[in-house]
Design an enzyme around this catalytic site. Structure first.
Site, PDB file in Angstrom:
ATOM      1  N   ASN A 117       0.968  -1.156  -0.037  1.00 19.08           N
ATOM      2  CA  ASN A 117      -0.020   0.007   0.073  1.00 19.08           C
ATOM      3  C   ASN A 117       0.735   1.180   0.020  1.00 19.08           C
ATOM      4  OD1 ASN A 117      -2.092  -1.603   0.262  1.00 19.08           O
ATOM      5  ND2 ASN A 117      -2.105  -1.582   2.521  1.00 19.08           N
ATOM      6  N   ASP A 149       7.762  -5.168 -16.365  1.00 23.83           N
ATOM      7  CA  ASP A 149       6.168  -4.697 -15.942  1.00 23.83           C
ATOM      8  C   ASP A 149       5.887  -3.263 -16.544  1.00 23.83           C
ATOM      9  OD1 ASP A 149       3.578  -5.230 -15.286  1.00 23.83           O
ATOM     10  OD2 ASP A 149       3.821  -4.442 -13.377  1.00 23.83           O
TER      11      ASP A 149
END
Length: 670
Positions: free
Chosen positions: A24, A134
């Site tokens: 997070n 990615d």
């Protein structure tokens, strides 16, 4: 993590910025450096998972290796109560995915500018042998000034490491996944180039090229379907720009750009008039050894045919009499006279003859192709050469010069080669043409404001751009290592290769037990000074006890306690006192320093630094610093013994404006 929670007593959490599969992210405020930062905190449910922790730590390792203005900087790594966290640069803005949605259609020049920033950052990662794996718009942040910054190296892998494999799992986002990754192969630098091509496609069209209901269906399209034409979406897009998309997203990695730098160089000229009418890019024909991908319908038909054949074989084995009976009905029951083998088997005989001829033909063709195959050679290293020299070097390898491009460069001198395409040590056929990019010299750039930033990070960035960077320490209440001031005015236009910037860096507020520096070399003294955050003022003198180039005295003396940021004077030996016949001669040299009007409203004075070298002073030690608001004359008192010569350098706002390397009494001012 709740707002106002202070992590490690330093980072006060403000609010959540987003949640991911691994961590997070929160907006926080650094209470020591008084700046906003982004804190990436490993999720509580994953903090006991060793694989996740290893991946989280790998992101920190990969990011610390990369210092680039378009890569999000990593400031700190820590752990509190079992919680792993990273402290990173906070980029105020949005990710590229949302930026495309809000601002589409983007002007072509802006697309190229953003892509050039992204390519520059990826090139730095590849130079460190780090593959992102990615790359996608969600991992590219756009700040309020429109600058791009790449983040999330969580699955980046160094080439020296073993490949990560996961059964039935594809790492990375499927919409930007290269065909080889979709097949489960190892990701390479060409895999990142494929993803970059998909990002460029989305910036031009507003959407990804392949969509589907499942990740598998999208992955299949990546290695089965051709990339849709961006010109079908918008005919105003130049063919040269579409060709960048086509070459970067070629199915076979060998057809893609060899490096990200090659892609960037090609992209930068796509709007040039010289490329109008360019033909559509077509990948090279790789021959019969190319792997063909069967459509799913053909695969299903082949499987059905194989099953029918297997069933027939099983039936023949189970009922051999049926096969024998059907064969016997086609023959005469009367016995036949005996014949030679060739007469009894004419078909086999012909097959053997024709087969032998075919084998001989194949052998002849293979030998002929081998003999006619063009000879291969390696491209020599041409960087730093002139075009004339490069032409001669290429001729020795049976190569020639192809297209010539020119570009500004802060690292390569004017009229010297920046790079070649193909690059150094790549294998090419003899008689191939090698394209060259030649430097037009350094380009002026606007100098930034680096106050309150980390000196180490700023130094690495500026040195990579060609600046000469120095530091001096000052006692301060702010954190050690933070820049307090700079002598080059922010916003001023400078040439990096001709600019020396001196930063005043916080040394903190501690005291240092000064060691005895006598007998030390200049380099060792400077290393000690940097490690202990003190300044050194070098002077020269004669010493019968110490050989030239080593220190023989210091002030304060060794053992004294000095505050970090203070200055220590060190006398460096010039050797023994010369004979009385070579007495020192004193004279003054005067130089007029012109005032330069500044464009910034907050600064009016010029910062001037004077360096000179004679019997007592060293050129690397600051002699005098002053602020001028008009043309000012500077006087330097020289003292030279015998035939020795002196030198001086005058720096205005970080840029050298006057310099002389051989000063004698002939230069004395009246």
């Amino acid at each position: 993590m709740t707002p106002n929670y202070t992590l490690s007593g330093r980072y006060r959490i403000i609010r959540s910025l987003g949640e991911g599969g691994m961590a997070n992210v929160y907006l926080a405020h650094d209470l020591i450096l008084d700046r906003d930062v982004a804190v990436k905190l490993l999720r509580l449910d994953l903090r006991d998972d060793p694989k996740t922790i290893k991946r989280f730590q790998r992101e920190a390792l990969a990011t610390t290796e990369l210092v680039h203005p378009h890569i999000v900087s990593l400031y700190d790594v820590g752990e509190e109560n079992g919680m792993q966290y990273l402290v990173m640069e906070y980029v105020k803005g949005m990710d590229l995915k949302n930026y495309i949605k809000e601002h589409f259609p983007l002007p072509l020049q802006q697309v190229i500018d953003i892509m050039e920033q992204i390519l520059s950052a990826v090139a730095t990662a590849h130079a460190h042998n780090i593959i992102h794996r990615d790359l996608k718009p969600q991992n590219i942040l756009i700040d309020e000034q429109g600058n791009a910054k790449i983040t999330d190296f969580g699955i980046a892998v160094a080439l020296s490491e073993h490949t990560m494999t996961q059964t039935n799992t594809i790492l990375g986002s499927v919409h930007y996944l290269s065909p080889e990754q979709a097949r489960g192969s190892m990701a390479t630098k060409q895999s990142d180039i494929y993803s970059l091509g998909i990002i460029l496609y989305e910036m031009l069209t507003g959407s990804v090229p392949f969509k589907g209901e499942t990740a598998v269906s999208i992955a299949l399209k990546h290695f089965q379907n051709e990339i849709p034409s961006v010109r079908d979406y918008d005919a105003k897009i130049p063919q040269a720009l579409e060709n960048v998309v086509l070459q970067s997203t070629a199915k076979d990695p060998r057809d893609r750009y060899a490096t990200v730098a090659d892609m960037a160089n090609d992209l930068l000229t796509t709007l040039s008039d010289t490329r109008v009418g360019e033909k559509r890019f077509e990948p090279d024909d790789l021959g019969n050894d190319e792997t063909k991908i069967m459509p799913s319908a053909d695969i299903a038909a082949a499987i059905a045919a194989n099953r029918r054949a297997d069933a027939a074989k099983s039936q023949a084995k189970a009922h051999p009499e049926k096969t024998t009976e059907s064969t016997d009905t086609a023959t005469d029951e009367a016995p036949l006279p005996k014949r030679s083998w060739s007469k009894r088997h004419p078909v086999r005989r012909r097959l053997i003859i024709f087969g032998s001829i075919a084998v001989l033909l194949i052998v002849a063709i293979v030998i002929g192709l081998e003999l006619s195959r063009p000879q291969m050679t390696k491209v020599p290293k041409l960087t730093g050469m002139t075009q004339t020299t490069a032409t001669k070097v290429l001729a020795k390898r049976h190569l020639s010069v192809g297209t010539i491009k020119h570009a500004k460069s802060n690292a390569v001198a004017k009229n010297q080669i920046i790079k070649s395409t193909p690059g150094s040590q790549q294998k090419v056929q003899e008689r191939s043409r090698i394209n060259l990019t030649i430097s037009n010299g350094a380009k002026q750039t606007s100098f930034g404001n680096y106050v309150n930033e980390s000196y180490g990070d700023v130094r690495a960035t500026l040195k990579a751009e060609g600046f000469k960077v120095k530091q001096r320490f000052s006692t301060s209440a702010v954190a050690a290592g933070q820049i307090i001031s700079q002598d080059v005015v922010a916003g001023s236009s400078v040439l990096p290769t001709n600019t020396t910037v001196t930063f005043t860096v916080s040394a903190g507020s501690r005291y240092v037990g000064l060691k005895d520096l006598t007998g030390e070399s200049r380099g060792d003294i400077l290393n000690y000074a940097t490690a202990n955050r003190i300044n050194i003022n070098f002077k020269q003198g004669y010493s019968d006890d110490q050989k030239a180039g080593y220190s023989y005295d210091q002030t304060p003396e060794g053992g004294a306690s000095v505050r970090a940021g203070s200055t220590v004077t060190v006398l460096m030996s010039k050797g023994s006192q010369p004979a009385s016949a070579n007495l020192a001669e004193s004279f003054n040299v005067k130089v007029k320093v012109p005032y330069k009007a500044l464009t910034t409203a907050t600064a009016t004075a010029n910062d001037v630094k004077v360096y000179y070298q004679d019997d007592e002073h060293l050129i690397g030690t600051l002699y005098r610093e002053m602020a001028i608001t008009q043309d000012t004359e500077v006087t330097m008192p020289f003292q030279l013994t015998g035939s020795q010569t002196g030198q001086y350098r005058i720096v205005r706002n970080g840029v050298t404006i006057a310099q002389k390397t051989k000063v004698t009494n002939k230069d004395a001012s009246n």
